[in-house]
Design an enzyme around this catalytic site. Sequence first.
Site, PDB file in Angstrom:
ATOM      1  N   CYS A  79     -73.758 -81.897 -53.629  1.00 33.24           N
ATOM      2  CA  CYS A  79     -74.782 -81.818 -52.587  1.00 33.24           C
ATOM      3  C   CYS A  79     -75.901 -82.826 -52.796  1.00 33.24           C
ATOM      4  CB  CYS A  79     -75.345 -80.404 -52.507  1.00 33.24           C
ATOM      5  SG  CYS A  79     -75.923 -79.765 -54.087  1.00 33.24           S
ATOM      6  N   LYS A 130     -69.744 -63.544 -55.069  1.00 32.35           N
ATOM      7  CA  LYS A 130     -68.565 -63.952 -54.311  1.00 32.35           C
ATOM      8  C   LYS A 130     -68.363 -65.457 -54.505  1.00 32.35           C
ATOM      9  CE  LYS A 130     -66.766 -65.069 -49.807  1.00 32.35           C
ATOM     10  NZ  LYS A 130     -66.238 -66.262 -50.440  1.00 32.35           N
TER      11      LYS A 130
END
Length: 538
Positions: free
Chosen positions: A309, A202
Amino acid sequence: MTAQNPTPDPLLDGPQDPEHDPTATYALEPAYVAALTGRVRATSGETKAVSSPMDGKPLAHVPQSSEADVVEAFARARRAQEAWARTSLDDRAAVLLRLHDLVLDRQDEICDLVVLESGKARKHAFDEVLHVALTARYYARTAHDHLDTQRKLGIVPGLTRVEVNRVPKGVVGIISPWNYPFTMALCDGIPALLAGNAVVAKPDAQTMLTALLGGQLLEEAGFPRDLWQVVAGPGSVVGTSIIGKADYVCFTGSTATGKRVAAGCAERLIGCSLELGGKNPFLVLRDADLERAAEGAVRAAFSNAGQLCVSAERFFVADQVYDRFVERFVARTEAMTLGASLEWGVDMGSLISAEQLAAVTAHVDDAVAKGARVLAGGRARPDLGPFFYEPTILEGVTPEMACFGDETFGPVVSLYRFHDEAEAVARANDGDYGLNGSIFSRDGGRARALAAQVKCGTVNVNEAFGATFASVDSPMGGMRQSGMGRRQGAEGIWRYTESQSVATQRGMALAPPRGVSDKTYGKVMTANLRLMKKLGRA
């Protein structure tokens, strides 16, 4: 800070040079879009627009998956996985080597699509090409090292044979983010496939096309199509359904969402790996090469507009070099080229969305209102694109400001002086995160000793983040609130397997022989244990 405008590209439909044609768009060829969106497992009849941060206009409308579509995706993946697990390891590795070549051969197409969907500079899109190629080649070449059956010590030397098998989990659910849409869509799934698993993926709704191109390349390399299923839709529906059906879940995203993923996996007693947020420290020691540190600081802070990140947001600089470092860092930042362009030569592109722009703006405005000083940047640039924000350096940031401890996830950094290195390490370890850190020093040994004290999953010496992230033989992941589990290296593939011990006993049984009392058996075994210790056996 200068701007650069785009030039024509073969994937695009119509004129694409806004400088000469104000009606230009970034519309993709309809046939190209149809080929990609047709890969989504979706029968709901609903679609969601994917827009380009370059101009804010839709690139495509992606079909949305229903709960039934997720169920069907897992059913197809499970059937494909049963056959794939019987495929030889050498054959699986060969497919990865073909993927390596395909990614390099198609890098222009990949970079174009990444830039169009994410708005990042082309050189940062190229980082994704490199990382996927590196990951595919590494796991192909080390497949037997990680996955071959291994012999272990048996309880009775010569009579007990112990082997450990690596058994695939089954179907892995991968929920990937928008910030690095090509590498995050593929790099976690590559070892899963090599280990004999199937994947239901996904990707984030904002960058579906890039992830779908990744799936297309997997099939072209030789992976069976049903082995990599793609579903699309909101996390509350599709993501939750994946967690409810997968045999293992790999998630990259925010800490808040990661906690919900972990809770859902815990409820089913399945494993998960989570790569989450960070408020990453960057340390400049008193003996650092300041030119090198300033150059590294720009990459650490502003790669992909800070939407990374592992990017640095907190800069701790030794008193002895603070002013000289800041002068160099500000100068390099102000010299950066900004722009919405498919061409090379741009240093920083756009933020991904209006929401991300609002979050960055709010952090800077809050800090300035409470007394922080802007040394560079500090404003949005709608003249370049709808979501542009200048690379920003703040000084005088204090704990009551939102950007002091909360992750900005944008091109905003805060500068702090430190007096001694113990203080610097303590301040670097403040807060709940622990993903990535950087230390700049001419003394590599001292820097590595300090790195061992920094509570981060990866620490780079004299580099921003690429040294650890690109060294795919080493594990990458976070400590504390920055996640659990690791990608890359042995840990990055073993997470997708179950370790199975098989022991074959020959000769004597592990029980008292006939006619020998339990007490005598106990004495004999005790004597054997003492003998094994004297012989240096484990």
